[in-house]
Design an enzyme around this catalytic site. Structure first.
Site, PDB file in Angstrom:
ATOM      1  N   ASN A 208      39.252  30.790  44.756  1.00 44.65           N
ATOM      2  CA  ASN A 208      39.479  30.982  46.184  1.00 44.65           C
ATOM      3  C   ASN A 208      38.243  30.523  46.942  1.00 44.65           C
ATOM      4  O   ASN A 208      37.283  30.043  46.341  1.00 44.65           O
ATOM      5  CB  ASN A 208      39.810  32.453  46.486  1.00 44.65           C
ATOM      6  CG  ASN A 208      38.741  33.394  45.967  1.00 44.65           C
ATOM      7  OD1 ASN A 208      37.586  33.324  46.386  1.00 44.65           O
ATOM      8  ND2 ASN A 208      39.112  34.275  45.052  1.00 44.65           N
ATOM      9  N   ILE A 306      40.273  45.725  39.165  1.00 44.93           N
ATOM     10  CA  ILE A 306      38.953  46.311  38.899  1.00 44.93           C
ATOM     11  C   ILE A 306      38.677  47.486  39.827  1.00 44.93           C
ATOM     12  O   ILE A 306      38.203  48.543  39.397  1.00 44.93           O
ATOM     13  CB  ILE A 306      37.861  45.235  39.027  1.00 44.93           C
ATOM     14  CG1 ILE A 306      38.138  44.085  38.044  1.00 44.93           C
ATOM     15  CG2 ILE A 306      36.476  45.836  38.777  1.00 44.93           C
ATOM     16  CD1 ILE A 306      37.228  42.896  38.212  1.00 44.93           C
TER      17      ILE A 306
END
Length: 398
Positions: A208, A306
């Site tokens: 990204n 996460i």
């Protein structure tokens, strides 16, 4: 934490010298005393009067000034400061430092000091990239000299690339880090940053547009407040800050493993832009076009979450877990829902739609969302966002 600190500021000769004026103002706002030294070349860009007016102190310029030698010799001047800062640090000044030259007041002070030195380099990108400058930089770092920047950007000469002096607030953060103790002394904070790269084959990957600039700034601001920082970063476009324990990773799975290995922590800030998906089976060799002209079919699977993994730990959870929500529409609604879904304490929401220029840019505009409500911060430099967030974290852990 700069109250009562004495900063000897050497202003080199470069167009970025104008930023030194704002740096003086920022330092004095935080209670620091600034002793300015203006090189001969620096005096071509800013005047002694403007420097003196902002510093509220005499500007030192000449090595062989008998009055100054009687009142405060150059040895005393170099050692009475808590830190020496060179901003801008030109290629010429860096070369003099690396080779131990002392032909003017600035270089003599730098050679005679027994205090730490922080450089904010600024020069044409070709000068910065030149082998001689890079050799000098390596030598200075080996000698224990600290650096902040340079940043990428457009130069006064019209070229674009590394060489712009770090912004004044970035330099302030680096100064605070160099001076050590703060309200987070003895605390361990985990910070994730940057994008992740999920391989398709040995030469292609999914990623990204995150530069990692905000995460790096947050880690630096936490160090400045005295924290022990474990900095887990993907392949970012910006350099990691000084003073962190650096763990470099590429994929989301590697980032999760590094985060788990870094625990326990008092707080965790998840600023990384982790890829949501990865290819189930990355090709062992480069995927080739075939005669059919059809693109390859890629099978995807979700990456580990996460933030949720850590926020929902049954034991060993950090006291404070901070997530980021980079959204392009319905920013606050999506971010608020994300905070509840993930189980984190705070969410820092920002609008990263292309029109904002925030993703990969130098500024950010965020809303801090917690159980107590929403707090909108104005658009500001990412270094200032980092400073404010670090101060909030320090207050929460106090």
């Amino acid at each position: 934490m700069l109250a009562g600190k004495r900063i000897l500021l050497i202003i080199g000769g470069g167009i970025a010298a104008y930023k030194a004026l704002d740096l003086i103002r920022r330092l004095r706002e935080r209670g620091a005393a600034v002793v300015p030294v203006l090189t001969q070349a620096g005096g071509e860009f800013v005047t002694p009067l403007s420097v003196s007016a902002l510093a509220g102190a005499k500007v030192y310029r000449d090595l062989f000034d008998l009055t100054d030698e009687a009142e405060m010799g150059h040895i005393q001047l170099s050692r009475s400061a808590d830190l020496l800062v060179v901003a801008p640090a030109t290629a010429d000044l860096m070369a003099k430092m690396a080779h131990g030259l002392a032909g003017d007041l600035a270089s003599t002070l730098l050679l005679a000091t027994d205090k730490r030195v922080l450089l904010a380099p600024a020069m044409n990108l070709r000068m910065w990239q030149h082998a001689a400058t890079q050799r000098n930089l390596a030598q200075l770092r080996a000698d224990g000299v600290l650096t902040v920047g340079p940043n990428d950007g457009e130069m006064a000469c019209g070229e674009y690339g590394p060489g712009r002096m770090a912004e004044p607030l970035e330099i302030v953060v680096a100064i605070e880090a160099a001076l050590g103790a703060g309200p987070l002394r003895g605390k361990h904070v985990l910070v994730t940053s940057g994008p992740t790269h999920e391989p398709i084959d040995p030469v292609r990957y999914i990623a990204n547009r995150s530069s990692g600039a905000q995460g790096a700034a947050i880690a630096g601001a936490l160090v400045a407040l005295g924290a022990q920082v474990t900095f887990v970063t993907g392949p970012a476009a910006v350099a990691p800050p000084a003073g962190v324990r650096l763990v470099a990773v590429e994929t989301a799975a590697q980032m999760l493993a590094a985060v788990q290995a870094a625990l326990p922590a008092d707080a965790a800030v998840f600023a990384a832009a982790v890829a949501d998906w990865r290819v189930v089976r990355a090709a062992a060799g480069k995927i080739k076009k075939d005669a059919s002209g059809k693109p390859p079919v890629l099978e995807f699977t979700e990456n580990p979450d996460i933030l949720a993994t850590v926020a929902q730990m049954a034991s060993g959870r950090p006291r404070l877990v901070v997530g980021f929500a980079a959204e392009t529409d319905d920013v606050l609604a999506h971010a608020s829902a994300k905070r509840l879904r993930k189980g984190c304490d705070w969410i820092v929401a920002n609008d990263v739609s292309p029109a904002t220029g925030i993703m990969g840019g130098a500024e950010n505009a965020v809303t801090l969302i917690s159980a107590d409500g929403q707090e909108v911060w104005p658009r500001m430099a990412k270094a200032e966002v980092a400073r404010r967030l670090a101060e909030r974290i320090a207050a929460a852990l106090a």
